[in-house]
Design an enzyme around this catalytic site. Structure first.
Site, PDB file in Angstrom:
ATOM      1  CE  LYS A   1     -35.659 -11.146  23.287  1.00 14.92           C
ATOM      2  NZ  LYS A   1     -34.404 -11.872  23.348  1.00 14.92           N
TER       3      LYS A   1
HETATM    4  C1  E4P Z   1     -34.708 -15.457  23.471  1.00 16.08           C
HETATM    5  O1  E4P Z   1     -35.079 -14.440  22.942  1.00 16.08           O
HETATM    6  C2  E4P Z   1     -33.421 -15.619  24.154  1.00 16.08           C
HETATM    7  O2  E4P Z   1     -32.455 -14.823  23.511  1.00 16.08           O
HETATM    8  C3  E4P Z   1     -32.900 -17.019  24.110  1.00 16.08           C
HETATM    9  O3  E4P Z   1     -33.776 -17.934  23.514  1.00 16.08           O
HETATM   10  C4  E4P Z   1     -32.189 -17.472  25.324  1.00 16.08           C
HETATM   11  O4  E4P Z   1     -31.743 -18.786  25.112  1.00 16.08           O
HETATM   12  P1  E4P Z   1     -30.577 -19.463  25.958  1.00 16.08           P
HETATM   13  O5  E4P Z   1     -31.176 -20.073  27.164  1.00 16.08           O
HETATM   14  O6  E4P Z   1     -30.041 -20.527  25.023  1.00 16.08           O
HETATM   15  O7  E4P Z   1     -29.556 -18.403  26.263  1.00 16.08           O
END
Ligand code: E4P
Length: 220
Positions: free
Chosen positions: A83
């Site tokens: 990522k």
């Molecule tokens: C995606 O890969 C992120 O880790 C995640 O969906 C972030 O979500 P949040 O807004 O609930 O922290």
């Protein structure tokens, strides 16, 4: 649409994995930090537990350092996906990683324009964050629909992963919009299976069955 868990908790992952519907896991630095353990141990367990794509996030903001870190993360297992954040350094490092055959997930995407950039560097996954956009009074689902349409019109191969999902209808609407993947926290995943009519229906079926068994025993 594939279903991913957005967590670094191995207990949550093991439980949902037993349902047979889990196709992958997304982690981020906040989720890994919540586990309070050595990240390498946390990631190793997840990579070995789930037969699917596991996103591991880089933590450097300079392109060279991010690229080097991405190489190391990719080496952890064949199902690791690296990522990188949607910033210029993320594009630069991400492009170099994809050129090396490494699958990347471009994260922290909040607009169709950013999603076009992710596709243009050959990202394997793009992660638009719906809930966080809703939080600032914008329409996260509209953004997702636009991204799905642009990718279809342009023939981009990058997988659209609906992220930052907060409730089951986010998941249903993401599927309708044409998202390839939806990632969600454990509590949203468990809500997908629940329906009060299912519980009430099962209770009645079992009560009738038990009544019959009692009657038959009485006749014997
Ligand atoms: C995606 O890969 C992120 O880790 C995640 O969906 C972030 O979500 P949040 O807004 O609930 O922290």
């Amino acid at each position: 649409m594939k279903l991913f868990l957005d967590t670094a908790s191995i207990d949550e992952i093991r439980e949902i994995n037993r349902w047979g519907v889990l196709s992958g896991v997304t982690t981020n630095p906040s989720l890994v930090a919540k586990e309070g353990q050595d990240p390498d141990i946390v990631w190793k367990e997840i990579l070995e537990t789930v037969d699917g794509d596991i996103s591991l996030e880089t933590t450097f903001t300079e392109p060279e350092a991010m690229y080097e870190e991405g190489l190391k993360l990719a080496e952890k297992a064949p199902n690791a996906v690296v990522k990188v954040p949607m910033i210029p350094a993320g594009l630069e490092a991400g492009k170099r990683l994809t050129a090396n055959g490494i699958r990347i997930n471009v994260t922290l995407v909040f607009s169709p324009a950013q999603a076009i950039l992710a596709a243009e560097i050959g990202a394997y996954i793009v992660s638009p964050f719906l809930g966080r956009l809703d939080d600032v009074a914008s329409d996260g689902m509209a953004m997702l629909r636009d991204i799905c349409e642009i990718y279809a019109v342009q023939g981009y191969q990058t997988n659209v992963l609906a992220a930052s999902l907060r409730h089951p209808m986010h998941v249903v609407d993401a599927a309708l919009a044409g998202a390839d993947i939806a990632t969600m926290p454990y509590d949203v995943f468990t809500k997908l299976v629940k329906h009060p009519l299912t519980d009430a229906g099962l209770e009645k079926f079992l009560a009738d069955w038990n009544k019959l068994e009692t009657e038959l025993k009485g006749e014997a």
